[in-house]
Design a protein around this motif. Structure first.
Motif, mmCIF file in Angstrom:
data_model
loop_
_atom_site.group_PDB
_atom_site.id
_atom_site.type_symbol
_atom_site.label_atom_id
_atom_site.label_comp_id
_atom_site.label_asym_id
_atom_site.label_seq_id
_atom_site.Cartn_x
_atom_site.Cartn_y
_atom_site.Cartn_z
ATOM 1 N N SER A 1 0.810 -1.174 0.032
ATOM 2 C CA SER A 1 0.118 -0.134 -0.001
ATOM 3 C C SER A 1 0.688 1.228 0.201
ATOM 4 O O SER A 1 0.435 2.246 -0.430
ATOM 5 C CB SER A 1 -0.993 0.021 1.225
ATOM 6 N N THR A 2 2.036 1.201 0.584
ATOM 7 C CA THR A 2 3.042 2.477 0.511
ATOM 8 C C THR A 2 3.140 2.548 -0.810
ATOM 9 O O THR A 2 3.495 3.827 -1.305
ATOM 10 C CB THR A 2 4.149 2.106 1.280
ATOM 11 N N LEU A 3 3.650 1.671 -1.687
ATOM 12 C CA LEU A 3 3.782 1.930 -3.177
ATOM 13 C C LEU A 3 2.621 2.562 -3.817
ATOM 14 O O LEU A 3 2.861 3.604 -4.352
ATOM 15 C CB LEU A 3 4.325 0.470 -3.644
ATOM 16 N N ALA A 4 1.393 2.078 -3.576
ATOM 17 C CA ALA A 4 0.255 2.616 -4.025
ATOM 18 C C ALA A 4 0.129 4.030 -3.545
ATOM 19 O O ALA A 4 -0.060 4.886 -4.332
ATOM 20 C CB ALA A 4 -1.106 2.051 -3.680
ATOM 21 N N TYR A 5 0.128 4.468 -2.392
ATOM 22 C CA TYR A 5 0.255 5.895 -1.839
ATOM 23 C C TYR A 5 1.311 6.529 -2.419
ATOM 24 O O TYR A 5 1.070 7.926 -2.758
ATOM 25 C CB TYR A 5 0.238 5.920 -0.311
ATOM 26 N N THR A 6 2.548 6.293 -2.723
ATOM 27 C CA THR A 6 3.407 6.965 -3.342
ATOM 28 C C THR A 6 3.151 7.293 -4.733
ATOM 29 O O THR A 6 3.502 8.317 -4.867
ATOM 30 C CB THR A 6 4.817 6.350 -3.022
ATOM 31 N N ILE A 7 2.698 6.212 -5.433
ATOM 32 C CA ILE A 7 2.278 6.583 -6.786
ATOM 33 C C ILE A 7 1.202 7.645 -6.797
ATOM 34 O O ILE A 7 1.262 8.474 -7.852
ATOM 35 C CB ILE A 7 1.834 5.054 -7.515
ATOM 36 N N MET A 8 0.414 7.668 -5.789
ATOM 37 C CA MET A 8 -0.612 8.745 -5.762
ATOM 38 C C MET A 8 -0.156 10.017 -5.465
ATOM 39 O O MET A 8 -0.464 10.957 -5.749
ATOM 40 C CB MET A 8 -1.817 8.238 -4.840
ATOM 41 N N GLY A 9 0.862 9.944 -4.790
ATOM 42 C CA GLY A 9 1.565 11.534 -4.420
ATOM 43 C C GLY A 9 1.049 11.771 -2.727
ATOM 44 O O GLY A 9 1.328 13.010 -2.636
ATOM 45 N N ALA B 1 -5.697 6.650 -11.201
ATOM 46 C CA ALA B 1 -6.659 6.542 -10.269
ATOM 47 C C ALA B 1 -6.431 5.328 -9.336
ATOM 48 O O ALA B 1 -5.641 4.479 -9.690
ATOM 49 C CB ALA B 1 -8.086 6.466 -10.808
ATOM 50 N N MET B 2 -6.992 5.507 -8.360
ATOM 51 C CA MET B 2 -6.834 4.335 -7.338
ATOM 52 C C MET B 2 -7.999 3.984 -6.534
ATOM 53 O O MET B 2 -8.753 4.833 -6.175
ATOM 54 C CB MET B 2 -5.878 4.665 -6.276
ATOM 55 N N ALA B 3 -8.486 2.789 -6.422
ATOM 56 C CA ALA B 3 -9.510 2.216 -5.605
ATOM 57 C C ALA B 3 -8.937 1.802 -4.234
ATOM 58 O O ALA B 3 -7.788 0.836 -4.319
ATOM 59 C CB ALA B 3 -9.995 1.056 -6.087
ATOM 60 N N PHE B 4 -9.356 2.538 -3.186
ATOM 61 C CA PHE B 4 -8.912 2.176 -1.943
ATOM 62 C C PHE B 4 -9.434 0.953 -1.035
ATOM 63 O O PHE B 4 -10.278 0.648 -1.481
ATOM 64 C CB PHE B 4 -9.358 3.469 -0.960
ATOM 65 N N ILE C 1 -4.719 1.747 -9.899
ATOM 66 C CA ILE C 1 -4.129 0.852 -8.921
ATOM 67 C C ILE C 1 -5.384 0.362 -8.092
ATOM 68 O O ILE C 1 -6.285 1.053 -7.606
ATOM 69 C CB ILE C 1 -3.418 1.548 -7.756
ATOM 70 N N LEU C 2 -5.488 -0.932 -8.019
ATOM 71 C CA LEU C 2 -6.571 -1.401 -7.162
ATOM 72 C C LEU C 2 -5.978 -2.226 -5.957
ATOM 73 O O LEU C 2 -5.270 -2.993 -5.927
ATOM 74 C CB LEU C 2 -7.333 -2.815 -7.934
ATOM 75 N N ASP C 3 -6.320 -1.555 -4.548
ATOM 76 C CA ASP C 3 -5.422 -1.663 -3.391
ATOM 77 C C ASP C 3 -6.449 -2.669 -2.671
ATOM 78 O O ASP C 3 -7.320 -2.450 -2.248
ATOM 79 C CB ASP C 3 -5.363 -0.701 -2.793
ATOM 80 N N GLU C 4 -6.007 -4.149 -2.570
ATOM 81 C CA GLU C 4 -6.795 -5.132 -2.193
ATOM 82 C C GLU C 4 -8.288 -5.217 -2.471
ATOM 83 O O GLU C 4 -9.263 -5.034 -1.676
ATOM 84 C CB GLU C 4 -6.756 -4.982 -0.637
ATOM 85 N N ILE C 5 -8.486 -4.956 -3.713
ATOM 86 C CA ILE C 5 -10.071 -4.779 -4.100
ATOM 87 C C ILE C 5 -10.603 -6.147 -3.986
ATOM 88 O O ILE C 5 -12.000 -6.325 -3.621
ATOM 89 C CB ILE C 5 -10.082 -4.567 -5.698
ATOM 90 N N HIS D 1 -3.301 -9.623 -1.221
ATOM 91 C CA HIS D 1 -2.566 -10.348 -0.321
ATOM 92 C C HIS D 1 -2.976 -11.783 -0.281
ATOM 93 O O HIS D 1 -2.039 -12.681 -0.293
ATOM 94 C CB HIS D 1 -2.926 -9.677 1.338
ATOM 95 N N ARG D 2 -4.228 -11.909 -0.532
ATOM 96 C CA ARG D 2 -4.599 -13.533 -0.588
ATOM 97 C C ARG D 2 -4.794 -13.867 -2.011
ATOM 98 O O ARG D 2 -4.886 -15.086 -2.269
ATOM 99 C CB ARG D 2 -6.012 -13.615 -0.061
ATOM 100 N N GLY D 3 -4.697 -12.915 -3.128
ATOM 101 C CA GLY D 3 -4.662 -13.587 -4.152
ATOM 102 C C GLY D 3 -5.912 -14.092 -5.008
ATOM 103 O O GLY D 3 -5.799 -14.556 -6.108
ATOM 104 N N ASP D 4 -6.901 -13.835 -4.508
ATOM 105 C CA ASP D 4 -8.312 -14.203 -4.841
ATOM 106 C C ASP D 4 -8.513 -13.818 -6.161
ATOM 107 O O ASP D 4 -9.107 -14.553 -7.147
ATOM 108 C CB ASP D 4 -9.489 -13.854 -3.968
ATOM 109 N N ILE D 5 -7.780 -12.384 -6.682
ATOM 110 C CA ILE D 5 -8.326 -11.778 -7.859
ATOM 111 C C ILE D 5 -7.429 -12.384 -8.989
ATOM 112 O O ILE D 5 -7.850 -12.126 -10.188
ATOM 113 C CB ILE D 5 -8.288 -10.179 -7.723
#
Lengths: 241, 308
Positions: free
Chosen positions: A41-49, A81-84, A151-155, A187-191
C-alpha cells in the motif's frame, strides 16, 4: 506507461520501500503480491503522491512525465486513479454529489453498472457501507474519472465469490477492455485467476524480490510455502525492464 | 411549496429599523412586536416591556407552508435591538425560516436579537435560523423557548460568514413529553464567538439534544458552554465537535450535564481536532484540489447533508 525507477520511500524517517523498480506498459495488468505490512500500500500511496510518503531516492514516470513531485490531483489529471482498500467516511456528503463533481462525462450516469450503486447514491460517502458496497463505490468512482492507469488496492479483500465476480466483471468491461493498465495489489491472491495478470511481483519488507511473467509460478510457491519462504526460493526471477 | 429563502418571499422584512414588509395570512397573526404588545394580552404576557422593534408571530391554525422572516442591516453603524415573540397554538405544526444579515461587508453594525418562543401543548416548530454578517459586525442573539406538554422543537442555527464578534445563546424549558433538538453550526475566522446552549428537562419523559459543530480558522476563538439540566425523568445528550483549521485559532468546549432525578439519563461527547488527512487525500485522489477537498469536508461537517 508507468515506470518506477529505483524508488526508496520513507515514512516518519523509517525506510519502507527500498529500491523498487517496476515497468507497466500500456494495457498491461500487473499484480503485486505480498504479506501484510510488506509495503504494497505504501507503493500505491507513493504513486498517488500522498505527502506522508517521502521519496528519498528514485523517480516515478508516467507517460514520459516525471511525476515524482506532482500533487495528487495533477497525477489524477494525467490519468492515474486508485481504488482504496479502506476508503474513509466523508460525513454529510452524498456519493451522488461527489460523482457529479468528479465525473469526466455525464454518460457514466447512464451505464448499466451504475444501477448497482443506485441504493448508495443518496447516502453519505462510505458511512455505514458494507465491505462489498465500498468496493462497488470505489470502482464506479474510478470509472467516472476515465483513467488510463488504475491501482486496485486489495479490491478482493473481504468479498464473497459473488461480489468478487461482480466487481471483476466491471473491471473487465470498463477498464481492461478499454486498454486501461492495472496494478492489482493483493495479499490473498483471490483476484489473480480472474485478472490473469501479465506480470506478478512479490514484495517482502519493502523490496520486490520476484517478478515473473507467469503469475502462477510465484503464486503456487507462495501457496505451498508461504511468503516467508519466497526469499529462499531458487526459482525466483526478476524482470529487468 | 413556496420559496422561503429570500427576502422577496419573506412574511416579515425589516431593513435597519424600518419594516418593509408585513404579510399576514390566514391562521397567522403577524405584527410588529411593539404593536402586538398593545393589542394582545397574550403578547403582553410574554414580553417584559414594550419592544422597540421586531416581530410577533402567532400561529393559530395549521398552515401548509413555511413562514419566513428577514432582518437586514444595510447602512453603516446601525444598532438593532430586536425583540421577537413566536407563539404556536396547541397541536399546530409550523416551520419558520429566519434570516438575519448585513447587506454589505463593512457596515460596523450591531445586531442584538431577543426571541421568545412559546410552543403550546403538542405543537411543533422547525426553526431554521441563518446568519450572514460582515467582518466588522457584532451580533448577539438570545433565544428562549418554553415547550409545553408534548411540544417539540427542532432548531438549526448556522453562521459561516466571518464577523467581528458573535454571541449565540439558546435556552429551552421542557415540560412533560416535550422534546428539543438544538443544532448550532458556526465557522469563525478572525472572530470571537461564544455559544451558550441550555436545556432544562423539567417534565418526565422530556428529551433534548444539543449538537454543536464549530470550525475555527485564522485568529478565531470559539468558546461553547452547553448544559442540560434534568429536573424530571428525561433524556438528554450533548454532542460538541470542533475542527481547527489553523494553529492560531482556539476552540474551548465546556459541556455540562446536571441531574436531580435518578430516572434521568444524560450523556455528552466532545471532540476537537483537525481535518483528517486521509479524507483530504481521498478526495484529492478523485481529482479535487486541496482547497476543494477541505471545503467539501467542512461543509459536510457543519451539518447539512449536501444535496445534488
Amino acid at each position: 506507461m508507468l515506470k518506477i525507477k529505483n524508488l526508496s520511500v520513507k515514512v516518519d524517517e523509517k525506510f519502507i520501500l527500498k529500491k523498487v523498480n517496476m515497468n507497466i506498459k500500456d494495457g498491461e495488468i500487473h499484480a503485486l503480491l505480498g504479506p501484510n505490512a510488506s509495503g504494497k500500500s505504501t507503493l500505491a500511496y507513493t504513486i498517488m503522491g500522498f505527502q506522508k510518503y517521502k521519496v528519498s531516492e528514485g523517480e516515478i514516470w508516467f507517460r514520459d512525465i516525471n511525476i515524482t513531485n506532482l500533487s495528487i490531483e495533477e497525477r489524477v489529471k494525467l490519468g492515474i486513479a486508485m481504488a482504496f482498500q479502506s476508503p474513509p467516511a466523508i460525513k454529510n456528503v452524498k456519493l451522488s454529489l461527489l460523482l457529479k463533481r468528479i465525473a469526466k462525462e455525464k454518460s457514466i450516469f447512464n451505464m448499466k453498472e451504475f444501477s448497482l450503486i443506485s441504493n448508495l447514491l443518496e447516502r453519505e460517502i462510505n458511512v455505514g457501507f458494507s465491505g462489498g458496497e465500498k468496493k462497488l463505490s470505489e470502482i464506479i468512482q474510478i470509472i467516472s474519472l476515465k483513467p488510463t492507469f488504475v491501482i486496485l488496492d486489495e479490491i478482493d479483500s473481504g468479498l464473497d465469490v459473488i461480489n468478487l465476480t461482480k466487481i471483476v466483471k466491471i473491471i473487465q468491461d470498463k477498464l481492461i477492455n478499454n486498454g486501461v493498465s492495472i496494478l492489482a495489489i493483493t495479499h490473498r491472491g483471490d483476484i489473480l485467476q480472474f485478472l490473469d495478470p501479465d506480470v506478478a511481483h512479490v514484495m517482502l519488507e519493502g523490496e520486490i524480490i520476484c517478478s515473473s511473467k507467469d503469475w502462477r509460478k510465484p503464486w503456487e510457491t507462495i501457496l505451498r510455502c508461504g511468503y516467508e519462504k519466497c526469499k529462499e526460493c531458487e526459482e525466483r526471477e526478476l524482470l529487468t525492464n | 411549496m413556496k420559496s422561503v429563502r429570500n427576502a422577496k418571499s419573506a412574511n416579515y422584512l425589516q431593513i435597519n429599523h424600518v419594516i418593509k414588509k408585513l404579510l399576514s395570512e390566514e391562521g397567522v397573526i403577524l405584527r410588529p412586536s411593539a404593536e402586538a404588545y398593545e393589542e394582545f394580552e397574550e403578547a403582553k404576557k410574554y414580553l417584559d416591556k414594550r419592544p422597540s422593534e421586531g416581530y410577533f408571530i402567532w400561529v393559530r391554525q395549521q398552515i401548509s407552508h413555511p413562514l419566513s422572516t428577514c432582518i437586514t442591516i444595510s447602512s453603516p453603524n446601525i444598532h438593532q435591538n430586536i425583540n421577537n415573540l413566536i407563539i404556536v397554538d396547541p397541536g399546530i405544526n409550523v416551520e419558520i425560516y429566519s434570516i438575519c444579515n448585513a447587506a454589505k461587508p463593512v457596515l460596523c453594525g450591531v445586531h442584538e436579537g431577543y426571541t421568545k418562543i412559546i410552543l403550546k401543548e403538542n405543537s411543533s416548530l422547525k426553526l431554521r435560523h441563518f446568519h450572514k454578517w460582515g467582518v466588522s459586525d457584532e451580533v448577539k442573539t438570545v433565544t428562549e423557548v418554553m415547550l409545553e406538554k408534548g411540544a417539540s422543537m427542532l432548531s438549526f442555527y448556522k453562521c459561516i460568514s466571518p464577523l467581528k464578534k458573535l454571541s449565540v445563546s439558546s435556552t429551552a424549558f421542557l415540560e412533560k413529553n416535550s422534546s428539543a433538538n438544538f443544532e448550532v453550526s458556526i465557522l469563525a475566522k478572525d472572530e470571537e464567538a461564544e455559544l451558550y446552549e441550555s436545556l432544562f428537562l423539567n417534565g418526565d419523559n422530556s428529551n433534548g439534544i444539543i449538537k454543536l459543530r464549530m470550525i475555527s480558522d485564522r485568529n478565531a476563538k470559539i468558546t461553547s458552554h452547553s448544559k442540560i439540566v434534568a429536573n424530571g425523568a428525561g433524556i438528554g445528550h450533548i454532542e460538541c465537535m470542533g475542527l481547527l483549521l489553523s494553529n492560531n485559532s482556539i476552540i474551548s468546549s465546556i459541556p455540562e450535564i446536571f441531574t436531580k432525578n435518578k430516572e434521568a439519563t444524560l450523556t455528552h461527547e466532545a471532540s476537537i481536532g483537525k481535518i483528517s488527512e486521509d479524507e483530504i487525500n481521498y478526495l484529492r485522489s478523485r481529482g479535487l484540489t486541496e482547497e476543494e477537498a477541505i471545503s467539501l469536508i467542512v461543509t459536510g461537517f457543519l451539518g447539512e447533508t449536501l444535496l445534488h
